[in-house]
Design a protein around this motif. Structure first.
Motif, PDB file in Angstrom:
ATOM      1  N   VAL A 208       0.843  -1.204   0.000  1.00  0.00           N
ATOM      2  CA  VAL A 208       0.000   0.000   0.000  1.00  0.00           C
ATOM      3  C   VAL A 208       0.878   1.255   0.000  1.00  0.00           C
ATOM      4  O   VAL A 208       0.672   2.178  -0.793  1.00  0.00           O
ATOM      5  CB  VAL A 208      -0.946  -0.007   1.220  1.00  0.00           C
ATOM      6  CG1 VAL A 208      -1.717   1.305   1.301  1.00  0.00           C
ATOM      7  CG2 VAL A 208      -1.913  -1.182   1.129  1.00  0.00           C
ATOM      8  N   GLY A 209       1.896   1.274   0.878  1.00  0.00           N
ATOM      9  CA  GLY A 209       2.802   2.429   0.964  1.00  0.00           C
ATOM     10  C   GLY A 209       3.508   2.703  -0.367  1.00  0.00           C
ATOM     11  O   GLY A 209       3.457   3.829  -0.883  1.00  0.00           O
TER      12      GLY A 209
ATOM     13  N   PHE B 135       1.215   4.359  -2.930  1.00  0.00           N
ATOM     14  CA  PHE B 135       0.980   5.791  -2.753  1.00  0.00           C
ATOM     15  C   PHE B 135       2.246   6.607  -3.043  1.00  0.00           C
ATOM     16  O   PHE B 135       2.149   7.731  -3.525  1.00  0.00           O
ATOM     17  CB  PHE B 135       0.445   6.077  -1.347  1.00  0.00           C
ATOM     18  CG  PHE B 135      -1.022   5.770  -1.214  1.00  0.00           C
ATOM     19  CD1 PHE B 135      -1.960   6.475  -1.960  1.00  0.00           C
ATOM     20  CD2 PHE B 135      -1.474   4.782  -0.358  1.00  0.00           C
ATOM     21  CE1 PHE B 135      -3.320   6.197  -1.847  1.00  0.00           C
ATOM     22  CE2 PHE B 135      -2.832   4.495  -0.237  1.00  0.00           C
ATOM     23  CZ  PHE B 135      -3.753   5.199  -0.986  1.00  0.00           C
ATOM     24  N   GLU B 136       3.438   6.033  -2.748  1.00  0.00           N
ATOM     25  CA  GLU B 136       4.690   6.718  -3.098  1.00  0.00           C
ATOM     26  C   GLU B 136       4.730   6.993  -4.598  1.00  0.00           C
ATOM     27  O   GLU B 136       5.040   8.105  -5.044  1.00  0.00           O
ATOM     28  CB  GLU B 136       5.906   5.852  -2.721  1.00  0.00           C
ATOM     29  CG  GLU B 136       6.141   5.672  -1.230  1.00  0.00           C
ATOM     30  CD  GLU B 136       6.854   6.862  -0.607  1.00  0.00           C
ATOM     31  OE1 GLU B 136       7.077   7.866  -1.312  1.00  0.00           O
ATOM     32  OE2 GLU B 136       7.151   6.792   0.609  1.00  0.00           O
TER      33      GLU B 136
ATOM     34  N   LEU C  60      -8.548   1.930  -1.905  1.00  0.00           N
ATOM     35  CA  LEU C  60      -7.260   1.355  -2.313  1.00  0.00           C
ATOM     36  C   LEU C  60      -7.377   0.697  -3.685  1.00  0.00           C
ATOM     37  O   LEU C  60      -6.472   0.797  -4.518  1.00  0.00           O
ATOM     38  CB  LEU C  60      -6.765   0.338  -1.278  1.00  0.00           C
ATOM     39  CG  LEU C  60      -6.368   0.890   0.099  1.00  0.00           C
ATOM     40  CD1 LEU C  60      -5.906  -0.233   1.011  1.00  0.00           C
ATOM     41  CD2 LEU C  60      -5.276   1.942  -0.032  1.00  0.00           C
TER      42      LEU C  60
END
Lengths: 488, 71
Positions: free
Chosen positions: A212-213, A216-217, A293
């Motif tokens: 997930v991180g 988004f990065e 998401l």
């Protein structure tokens, strides 16, 4: 065997289970209007939790939520922001409404209003406003179901057939079992949609981006501003804070005023159940996180932006080459979201039309009323189905303003429960003025100051009208007001 | 805690939440970093307030319950 055949088998099994639950649910209720509309006031915490959550989150949340995150970025956060705020006032209002229902036998919102403000005209006005908001809402649910089935079966089952079968089943169980069917099928469907959303919402970012991180990065790097509220508008330009904030506000005011949600206060077993439903609701609300998401996972996945942002979820499901089992289960989850709202809406529209639009004007026996409600379920279902087949249906556009109309029911409800000096004339004038204002600004969006939602503009006219006309007209009979207020 | 205080604090939480997620109260919190559980800060900000509502309402209900039982 080809993949779409497997998918069809899974969908069929899912629909079969839903139908069985819906039919079995009605066995224990009384064959009365109280039984059909309010389930003999017997819903416990489990059913109330899922009936509330699954009715709130419709095909719009399951397909539109990812669609918004995909095409409008942080604008989608508004859907997450209003739920807990919209539900919280029901902690106090819900038990009051339920107490009045038990004391005076109310099963609809308008009956409660008319109990405090005796007027058949007011009852009819509420019924008409509710129906205007309901029909496009049901249309969107049916269309959502049809689109999902058509996509996952690779076009082998066309939209018209998918929507017809899914909603044929809904109509059968609503006709047979009334609100009990809505309650128990929503429990099943609620569990289903939450599980599917969390599974897919975590799986897709991990599969496509490694987490997930990291996802988004990557989005933050390639699309600066996309992840910051208020996000983008429908055309991809930066959205205004006025539109974003006022949409949150109107959704808070309107959320529990939707008759299909409000009426569940009459179906709850006791006040404790109602309060706990309110307390736990935000946990259901958080299922929007995986829903978003999924949409964000699509942002860098499609080379060209999809013309129909709402199809991003089915599109990704088909493009990531998931096993047929997963595709089928996803489809069942989406159908759950659509059908669990659609059934509650169909049921509530029949209850509202008969109880509030017809019964105040004509005497009906309990049996006639139930028969009439079933007739209305069929009529509303048929009307929404016809509209659902037309992709350019202007009915779908109407949905955009449904919250504008529904939020106008809040001041009369609050006045009925908390303000002794409010009068029938004040409430009726306020409702008419507020609804007219909302419709006017919906038709003339270029006149809206700061892009503020037409529902909020309606309330700005509505509330002073309610107060001033109430104060200018003679107070209601104090004994009648006291009888009503002391029961609340 | 008295019933009045509990209701006031719960009401305050929801007023603060409304302020925190709309203009202008949301402005200082519009940022992507730091990430919280992988989510951009603005996203986690709204989710956090939503989750907090469960605990606030639960706490309120405990106090209300004591007063209802006393009746």
């Amino acid at each position: 065997m080809e993949r779409w055949v497997w998918v069809t088998i899974i969908i069929t099994a899912y629909l079969g289970v839903t139908l069985a639950i819906g039919l079995a649910a009605g066995r224990r209720t009384s064959d009365s209007v109280q039984g059909f509309v309010a389930g003999d006031r017997s819903f416990g915490l489990l059913v109330m939790y899922f009936v509330t959550g699954a009715s709130v989150f419709s095909a719009f949340a399951f397909l539109g939520g990812p669609g918004w995150a995909y095409s409008r970025g942080a604008a989608a956060f508004y859907i997450l922001a209003y739920g807990a705020l919209g539900m919280a006032p029901f902690y106090w209002i819900g038990p009051r409404v339920a107490a009045l229902g038990r004391r005076f036998g109310y099963v609809t919102q308008a009956q409660l209003l008319v109990g405090r403000f005796p007027s058949r005209g007011l009852s009819l006005l509420v019924a008409v406003l509710s129906l205007i908001a309901f029909v496009p809402y049901i249309t969107v649910q049916m269309r959502g179901a049809g689109i999902v089935i058509e996509t996952v079966t690779e076009g082998h089952i066309p939209l018209w057939a998918g929507a017809l079968v899914a909603y044929g089943i809904v109509i059968v169980y609503v006709l047979n079992s009334g609100v009990m069917a809505v309650g128990w099928t929503n429990t099943f469907q609620g569990i289903f949609m939450v599980t599917i959303a969390w599974t897919l919402g975590l799986y897709l970012p991990i599969r496509l981006y490694g987490g997930v991180g990291p996802m988004f990065e990557e989005i933050a790097l390639s699309r600066p501003g996309f992840l910051s509220p208020p996000g983008l508008d429908g055309s991809g330009a930066p959205w205004s804070w006025g539109a974003y904030s006022s949409l949150i506000l109107v959704s808070i005011v309107g959320l529990m005023m939707w008759p299909h949600l409000f009426m569940k206060a009459f179906a709850a077993k006791d006040d404790r159940t109602l309060r706990r439903t309110v307390i736990l609701f935000p946990t259901f609300q958080l299922f929007l996180i995986p829903v978003f998401l999924i949409g964000f996972a699509g942002v860098l996945f499609t080379a060209e932006p999809l013309a129909q942002a709402d199809s991003i979820l089915p599109f990704m499901i088909m493009e990531t080459q998931l096993p047929a089992m997963v595709v089928g289960l996803f489809c069942a989850g989406a159908l759950s979201a659509s059908m669990s709202t659609g059934d509650a809406l169909l049921h509530a529209s029949a209850s509202v039309v008969v109880e509030d639009g017809i019964r105040p004007w004509r005497r009906l026996t309990d049996g006639q009323e139930r028969a009439l409600m079933r007739g209305i379920v069929l009529m509303v279902g048929a009307a929404a189905y016809v509209a659902a087949l037309d992709p350019d249906s202007s009915l779908v556009l109407l949905l955009a303003s449904a919250y504008g109309l529904i939020s106008q029911l809040a001041p009369p409800v609050v006045a009925a429960l908390y303000w002794r000096r409010a009068t029938t004339a004040g409430v009726t004038a306020g409702l008419a003025a507020g609804a007219a204002t909302a419709v006017f600004f919906w038709l003339n969006p270029e006149l809206k100051p700061l892009e503020i939602h037409e529902g909020i503009l309606g309330l700005i006219v509505h509330i002073p009208t309610l107060v001033l006309v109430s104060l200018a007209t003679p107070a209601q009979n104090p004994e009648e007001v006291e009888t009503f207020m002391s029961a609340a | 805690m008295s019933l009045g205080t509990a209701r006031f604090l719960a009401g305050l939480y929801f007023v603060a939440m409304l302020g925190a997620v709309t203009w202008p109260g949301a402005l200082p919190f519009i940022r992507i970093r730091p990430f919280v559980l992988g989510l951009p800060f603005s996203f986690a900000w709204i989710a956090g307030w939503t989750l907090g509502a469960v605990f606030v309402l639960w706490g309120l209900d405990r106090v209300e319950g004591r007063y209802r039982d006393a009746d």
